[in-house]
Design a protein around this motif. Structure first.
Motif, PDB file in Angstrom:
ATOM      1  N   LEU A   1       0.815  -1.268  -0.033  1.00  0.00           N
ATOM      2  CA  LEU A   1      -0.007   0.037   0.112  1.00  0.00           C
ATOM      3  C   LEU A   1       0.775   1.292  -0.037  1.00  0.00           C
ATOM      4  CD1 LEU A   1      -2.472  -1.146   2.716  1.00  0.00           C
ATOM      5  CD2 LEU A   1      -3.017  -0.997   0.266  1.00  0.00           C
ATOM      6  N   PRO A   2       0.416   2.340  -0.757  1.00  0.00           N
ATOM      7  CA  PRO A   2       1.251   3.645  -0.598  1.00  0.00           C
ATOM      8  C   PRO A   2       1.426   4.018   0.884  1.00  0.00           C
ATOM      9  CG  PRO A   2      -1.084   3.865  -1.607  1.00  0.00           C
ATOM     10  CD  PRO A   2      -0.985   2.402  -1.490  1.00  0.00           C
ATOM     11  N   ASP A   3       2.179   5.094   0.950  1.00  0.00           N
ATOM     12  CA  ASP A   3       2.666   5.613   2.233  1.00  0.00           C
ATOM     13  C   ASP A   3       1.247   6.577   2.699  1.00  0.00           C
ATOM     14  OD1 ASP A   3       5.013   4.292   2.536  1.00  0.00           O
ATOM     15  OD2 ASP A   3       6.208   5.973   1.433  1.00  0.00           O
ATOM     16  N   VAL A   4       1.176   6.768   3.884  1.00  0.00           N
ATOM     17  CA  VAL A   4       0.185   7.815   4.046  1.00  0.00           C
ATOM     18  C   VAL A   4       0.610   8.897   4.743  1.00  0.00           C
ATOM     19  CG1 VAL A   4      -1.706   8.074   5.965  1.00  0.00           C
ATOM     20  CG2 VAL A   4      -1.253   5.958   4.908  1.00  0.00           C
ATOM     21  N   PRO A   5       0.333  10.141   4.075  1.00  0.00           N
ATOM     22  CA  PRO A   5       0.776  11.489   4.510  1.00  0.00           C
ATOM     23  C   PRO A   5       0.741  11.708   6.032  1.00  0.00           C
ATOM     24  CG  PRO A   5      -0.390  11.487   2.298  1.00  0.00           C
ATOM     25  CD  PRO A   5      -0.691  10.112   2.973  1.00  0.00           C
ATOM     26  N   PRO A   6       1.212  12.664   6.720  1.00  0.00           N
ATOM     27  CA  PRO A   6       1.067  12.987   7.939  1.00  0.00           C
ATOM     28  C   PRO A   6      -0.339  13.548   8.241  1.00  0.00           C
ATOM     29  CG  PRO A   6       3.280  13.850   7.153  1.00  0.00           C
ATOM     30  CD  PRO A   6       2.103  13.426   6.003  1.00  0.00           C
ATOM     31  N   GLU A   7      -1.062  13.134   9.501  1.00  0.00           N
ATOM     32  CA  GLU A   7      -2.043  13.535   9.898  1.00  0.00           C
ATOM     33  C   GLU A   7      -1.993  14.910  10.442  1.00  0.00           C
ATOM     34  OE1 GLU A   7      -3.372  11.691  13.960  1.00  0.00           O
ATOM     35  OE2 GLU A   7      -2.001  10.478  12.733  1.00  0.00           O
ATOM     36  N   ASP A   8      -3.101  15.799  10.430  1.00  0.00           N
ATOM     37  CA  ASP A   8      -3.256  17.098  11.329  1.00  0.00           C
ATOM     38  C   ASP A   8      -3.085  16.918  12.515  1.00  0.00           C
ATOM     39  OD1 ASP A   8      -3.099  18.476   9.014  1.00  0.00           O
ATOM     40  OD2 ASP A   8      -4.948  19.367   8.873  1.00  0.00           O
ATOM     41  N   ALA A   9      -2.548  17.545  13.604  1.00  0.00           N
ATOM     42  CA  ALA A   9      -2.627  17.270  14.690  1.00  0.00           C
ATOM     43  C   ALA A   9      -3.675  17.726  15.540  1.00  0.00           C
ATOM     44  CB  ALA A   9      -1.564  17.941  15.664  1.00  0.00           C
ATOM     45  N   LEU A  10      -4.281  16.956  16.649  1.00  0.00           N
ATOM     46  CA  LEU A  10      -5.364  17.481  17.261  1.00  0.00           C
ATOM     47  C   LEU A  10      -5.096  18.677  18.156  1.00  0.00           C
ATOM     48  CD1 LEU A  10      -6.730  13.927  18.035  1.00  0.00           C
ATOM     49  CD2 LEU A  10      -7.773  15.516  16.403  1.00  0.00           C
ATOM     50  N   PRO A  11      -6.248  19.319  18.456  1.00  0.00           N
ATOM     51  CA  PRO A  11      -6.131  20.394  19.419  1.00  0.00           C
ATOM     52  C   PRO A  11      -5.438  20.018  20.676  1.00  0.00           C
ATOM     53  CG  PRO A  11      -8.292  20.423  18.644  1.00  0.00           C
ATOM     54  CD  PRO A  11      -7.797  19.243  18.077  1.00  0.00           C
ATOM     55  N   GLU A  12      -4.777  20.831  21.526  1.00  0.00           N
ATOM     56  CA  GLU A  12      -4.247  20.239  22.655  1.00  0.00           C
ATOM     57  C   GLU A  12      -5.147  19.812  23.806  1.00  0.00           C
ATOM     58  OE1 GLU A  12      -1.000  20.052  25.216  1.00  0.00           O
ATOM     59  OE2 GLU A  12      -1.073  20.871  23.017  1.00  0.00           O
ATOM     60  N   GLY A  13      -4.942  18.631  24.033  1.00  0.00           N
ATOM     61  CA  GLY A  13      -5.614  17.821  25.166  1.00  0.00           C
ATOM     62  C   GLY A  13      -6.847  17.193  24.623  1.00  0.00           C
TER      63      GLY A  13
ATOM     64  N   CYS B   1      -8.114   1.768   5.945  1.00  0.00           N
ATOM     65  CA  CYS B   1      -7.712   1.354   7.165  1.00  0.00           C
ATOM     66  C   CYS B   1      -6.170   1.772   7.807  1.00  0.00           C
ATOM     67  CB  CYS B   1      -7.693  -0.005   7.410  1.00  0.00           C
ATOM     68  SG  CYS B   1      -9.437  -0.797   7.207  1.00  0.00           S
ATOM     69  N   LYS B   2      -5.448   1.556   6.810  1.00  0.00           N
ATOM     70  CA  LYS B   2      -4.044   2.261   7.067  1.00  0.00           C
ATOM     71  C   LYS B   2      -3.875   3.599   7.555  1.00  0.00           C
ATOM     72  CE  LYS B   2       0.707   2.492   5.061  1.00  0.00           C
ATOM     73  NZ  LYS B   2       1.562   2.026   3.762  1.00  0.00           N
ATOM     74  N   VAL B   3      -4.959   4.424   6.934  1.00  0.00           N
ATOM     75  CA  VAL B   3      -4.869   5.960   7.476  1.00  0.00           C
ATOM     76  C   VAL B   3      -5.285   5.878   8.889  1.00  0.00           C
ATOM     77  CG1 VAL B   3      -6.172   8.206   7.114  1.00  0.00           C
ATOM     78  CG2 VAL B   3      -5.214   6.771   5.219  1.00  0.00           C
ATOM     79  N   LEU B   4      -6.118   5.173   9.284  1.00  0.00           N
ATOM     80  CA  LEU B   4      -6.821   5.107  10.526  1.00  0.00           C
ATOM     81  C   LEU B   4      -5.840   4.510  11.591  1.00  0.00           C
ATOM     82  CD1 LEU B   4     -10.561   4.215   9.758  1.00  0.00           C
ATOM     83  CD2 LEU B   4      -9.635   6.295  10.807  1.00  0.00           C
ATOM     84  N   ARG B   5      -5.257   3.430  11.289  1.00  0.00           N
ATOM     85  CA  ARG B   5      -4.311   2.642  12.053  1.00  0.00           C
ATOM     86  C   ARG B   5      -2.770   3.306  12.306  1.00  0.00           C
ATOM     87  NH1 ARG B   5      -4.189  -1.235   8.999  1.00  0.00           N
ATOM     88  NH2 ARG B   5      -2.176  -0.978   8.305  1.00  0.00           N
ATOM     89  N   GLN B   6      -2.504   4.244  11.467  1.00  0.00           N
ATOM     90  CA  GLN B   6      -1.369   5.118  11.825  1.00  0.00           C
ATOM     91  C   GLN B   6      -1.396   6.537  12.262  1.00  0.00           C
ATOM     92  OE1 GLN B   6       0.892   4.968   8.235  1.00  0.00           O
ATOM     93  NE2 GLN B   6       1.184   2.898   8.073  1.00  0.00           N
ATOM     94  N   ARG B   7      -2.745   6.606  13.089  1.00  0.00           N
ATOM     95  CA  ARG B   7      -2.829   8.041  13.863  1.00  0.00           C
ATOM     96  C   ARG B   7      -1.839   8.094  14.961  1.00  0.00           C
ATOM     97  NH1 ARG B   7      -9.246   7.650  14.574  1.00  0.00           N
ATOM     98  NH2 ARG B   7      -8.615   5.486  14.871  1.00  0.00           N
ATOM     99  N   ALA B   8      -1.362   8.983  15.247  1.00  0.00           N
ATOM    100  CA  ALA B   8      -0.720   9.387  16.374  1.00  0.00           C
ATOM    101  C   ALA B   8      -1.602   9.470  17.485  1.00  0.00           C
ATOM    102  CB  ALA B   8       0.383  10.549  16.031  1.00  0.00           C
ATOM    103  N   ARG B   9      -2.631  10.173  17.478  1.00  0.00           N
ATOM    104  CA  ARG B   9      -3.721  10.515  18.620  1.00  0.00           C
ATOM    105  C   ARG B   9      -4.824  10.479  17.462  1.00  0.00           C
ATOM    106  NH1 ARG B   9      -2.029  11.874  23.417  1.00  0.00           N
ATOM    107  NH2 ARG B   9      -3.954  12.325  23.816  1.00  0.00           N
ATOM    108  N   ALA B  10      -5.806   9.920  18.144  1.00  0.00           N
ATOM    109  CA  ALA B  10      -7.189   9.421  17.725  1.00  0.00           C
ATOM    110  C   ALA B  10      -8.299  10.052  18.195  1.00  0.00           C
ATOM    111  CB  ALA B  10      -7.529   8.011  17.403  1.00  0.00           C
ATOM    112  N   ASN B  11      -9.317  10.720  17.390  1.00  0.00           N
ATOM    113  CA  ASN B  11     -10.578  11.493  17.874  1.00  0.00           C
ATOM    114  C   ASN B  11     -11.250  10.120  18.531  1.00  0.00           C
ATOM    115  OD1 ASN B  11     -10.689  13.914  18.014  1.00  0.00           O
ATOM    116  ND2 ASN B  11     -10.972  14.203  15.834  1.00  0.00           N
TER     117      ASN B  11
END
Length: 744
Positions: free
Chosen positions: A211-223, A373-383
């Motif tokens: 699968l292709p690489d996933v670009p970095p996600e936007d960071a979530l708000p502080e906290g 699924c890869k986009v969701l699985r590689q999140r640093a922090r998740a909503n």
């Protein structure tokens, strides 16, 4: 890496096609071992001795026009692979496929890198030069008029096998080129596609491309958000005040005879009351996986792009949206991006201008889902709320691997708690696969979008639910405790004479039955998933009541069922509180009376009876579509007739839900039976998709339609109304004018 499928006719498989030189002689430099290699289907009717002794050329490396080894292979919109110069010359004079003679939606040509790598591997293995091999093609091409009749007569294969080879070439576009060994066999898919055998067909077997690489996600708000591996606290707290869920218990009768055994249907109802304040709801991570194959060309793709913009415009700044597109290969159009003003503008720009959303190519649905699924699985922090939306109007044999137990099984790639909501666009998708994907996690839905005008409303209905999640990880425990008649002792060994849990009548996606020690807990634990604000879940169970001798003087309220519930709620930010809330155990009792049951309607619970009709209708719809798929249409329609008759004879036949169920069952009969127009005035098309979507909606008690339904919540109705007002025609989507938001 090639697998021959033959019926044992050795004389046909012994022939080896040749690569002709300019003079028609043999190709020099043929390795001696080539004579012992397995033969491929004969693409040219060349019976000379010199042709049989020449170097074998795998048919997928030949141009469909020149029949020579390709040097610059490209994929056209008909799904076939051609030499670039040859197909360009053809397209200058025709807008139809040179093989199928069907009109091409456009003349886009896509470089076919896997085939090109296979050609390079072939030349390296056989010691041939690409330029020398292409000389044959250029000479043959120059001497050919590229006429359709000549092309068809140049092959000794029947048209069905020519088409099968084309499908095998298309399938190779999602796999690695040699020398990687094979891992999947396309033969079964071809058999299903053609309704017959794929004998004499050489089917390439390859592993899936990385699968292709996933670009970095936007960071979530502080906290905001939560870690993917965030632990949950083991403590629980009582839900006192500000309740998000409410639980009610009811029996089908308020009183039953006491001198005989009785099977009593009971119901546990969960209602999501929630909080009207939208700023208290948890954040949402949404990945939209959309089909961008050639069949989405024109109005379909224009409406899809408009729908993607609609999704972003109704999400909060703490929500994130990613778009994944797939044709013959998947790609990330936009990473997980926060839907603030800048994020919305960037997403709209990508939707309008990204070439990844230009319709063209094949349908690698499995690759699109795995990349989502890869986009969701590689999140640093998740909503706290995560979901994957999948839309397609086509089929992909490889998508069946997502529903199995192999390495591509969806359960091994989808993050825990993430729902999948699938959308079948038109009548040519695989409704069975989309339904199975929707059931990968509790709470998923499958929506049949049969009209272009309903696409935006269908997505609005789904988004309205995801934006109003008030509780998740809901666990419901229902059962009995081995109660005995008042004043009586428990029977020896715990057998007989006690209230016993019978079975769960509702179709639940995930449950675990268990039985304690004699006289202790006996019941089932159900994973309810999440609930939207305003949603309601009714769980039907059956308990067995023993004969309790009673008289007019000792008639009493006797316990028959116990239920308790735990769940997590929004903490006012982007996540859910770590500590679960609980609803204390509640006990349901009924009155056991002496004497015969003189009034059969006394204390009858019509609401429970309607829910029993709902379960019956869902089971009948599922059985009907299964029987129809097995070419037993008459039995399928008969099962629907039986369900209609039962509902019409029930105590709640005049209720709103029961009346709606009868209408929908009649519609399903017309769809599956092919008896002309539907009640909505559309042709009897897409019958299987319509019935599967309807069955799953009633089973999960969750709205999945571009029309208002019995399960549509207020927030879903609001967004569906917005979508209708912003639609291309400026009018309402079908069905929205029939009911008001208040009715929903």
């Amino acid at each position: 890496s090639r697998q021959a499928v033959d019926d044992g006719a050795g004389s046909e498989s012994a022939q080896t096609p040749a690569v002709e030189g300019a003079s028609g002689g043999d190709v020099a430099g043929q390795p001696p071992q080539q004579a012992n290699r397995p033969a491929a289907p004969n693409l040219k009717n060349e019976g000379s001795a010199s042709a049989q002794s020449a170097v074998q050329v795998p048919p997928e490396l030949r141009c469909c026009i020149t029949q020579a080894i390709m040097t610059d292979p490209v994929l056209a919109m008909d799904g076939h692979v051609y030499e670039r110069k040859a197909i360009q010359q053809w397209l200058k004079r025709s807008d139809r496929s040179p093989l199928t003679n069907e009109p091409l939606q456009n003349k886009t040509l896509v470089p076919c890198h896997p085939i090109k790598a296979m050609i390079a591997a072939y030349h390296q293995k056989n010691g041939t030069e690409p330029d020398a091999a292409s000389e044959t093609g250029s000479r043959r091409s120059s001497s050919s008029s590229l006429s359709q009749p000549q092309l068809q007569s140049s092959s000794s294969q029947p048209p069905r096998l020519q088409r099968a080879e084309s499908l095998s070439r298309r399938a190779m576009l999602t796999g690695n080129p040699p020398p990687v060994p094979g891992a999947r066999n396309l033969g079964s898919g071809l058999n299903r596609h053609f309704g017959g055998s794929s004998r004499h067909l050489v089917v390439p077997v390859f592993e899936r491309d990385p699968l292709p690489d996933v670009p970095p996600e936007d960071a979530l708000p502080e906290g905001g958000g939560e870690r993917q591996d965030a632990p949950l606290a083991a403590t629980a707290e009582e839900d006192e005040g500000g309740a998000v869920l409410r639980m009610e218990l009811a029996a089908e009768r308020s009183s039953v005879r006491g001198d005989a055994e009785w099977e009593l249907a009971s119901m546990v109802t969960l209602k999501a009351v929630g909080n009207d304040a939208r700023d208290r709801r948890p954040g949402l991570d949404l990945v939209a996986v959309v089909d961008s194959s050639g069949s989405m060309h024109g109005e379909k793709m224009a409406l899809l792009c408009q729908t993607l913009k609609f999704l972003g415009s109704h999400m909060r700044s703490s929500d994130r949206l990613s778009i994944v597109a797939f044709n013959h290969r998947p790609s990330v159009v936009t990473p997980l991006r926060r839907m603030d003003a800048a994020g919305r503008a960037a997403t709209e720009l990508a939707v309008d201008s990204s070439p990844k959303l230009f319709a063209g190519g094949g349908t690698d649905l499995a690759g699109g889902v795995l990349l989502g699924c890869k986009v969701l699985r590689q999140r640093a922090r998740a909503n706290a709320v995560s979901s994957l939306l999948l839309l397609t109007d086509g089929q992909d044999d490889d998508a069946l691997t997502l529903c199995g137990d192999g390495p591509n099984a969806i359960g091994q790639h989808l993050p825990t708690g993430c729902t999948i909501h699938t959308f079948g666009y038109g009548a040519d998708h695989d409704a069975n696969v989309l339904c199975k994907l929707a059931e990968a996690e509790v709470g998923g839905t499958f929506t049949f979008v049969e009209e272009n005008a309903g696409l935006e409303s269908a997505f609005a209905c789904c988004l309205g639910g995801l934006l109003s999640v008030v509780a998740h990880r809901i666990r419901l425990k229902v059962g009995t405790r081995g109660w005995v008649p008042p004043g009586a002792a428990a029977p020896a060994g715990g057998e007989g004479g006690v209230v016993a849990f019978n079975r769960c009548l509702s179709q639940v996606s995930s449950s675990r039955g268990y039985r304690g020690a004699p006289g202790d807990w006996d019941g089932v634990e159900i994973d309810v998933g999440n609930m939207y604000q305003g949603e309601r879940k009714d769980i039907l169970v059956s308990v067995q009541l023993p004969a309790w001798p009673t008289t007019d003087t000792n008639a009493a309220q006797c316990p028959v069922l116990e239920a308790e519930c735990s769940y997590f709620v929004a903490d006012g930010g982007q996540g859910f509180a770590n500590a679960p809330r609980s609803i204390a155990a509640q006990t349901l009792s009924v009155r056991r009376e002496a004497g015969p049951d003189t009034d059969a309607e006394a204390g009858r619970n019509l609401e429970l009876d309607e829910q029993r009709n709902r379960v019956l209708a869902s089971e009948a719809l599922a059985a009907a579509v299964s029987l129809t798929s097995d070419r037993r249409k008459e039995q399928g329609v008969a099962s629907l007739d039986a369900a209609i008759a039962t509902i019409q004879a029930s105590w709640s036949a005049q209720g709103r839900l029961s009346s709606q169920l009868v209408e929908e069952l009649e519609e399903a009969k017309r769809r599956l039976g092919g008896q002309g127009a539907s009640v909505h005035g559309t042709p009897a098309a897409g019958g299987e998709a319509f019935v599967r979507s309807l069955s799953l909606m009633h089973r999960h008690q969750r709205s999945a339609s571009f029309r208002l339904s019995h399960y549509t919540t207020q927030e879903q109705g609001r967004l569906m109304g917005n979508a209708a007002q912003q639609g291309p025609a400026g009018g309402q989507a079908p069905g929205l004018q029939e009911e008001s938001e208040g009715d929903a």
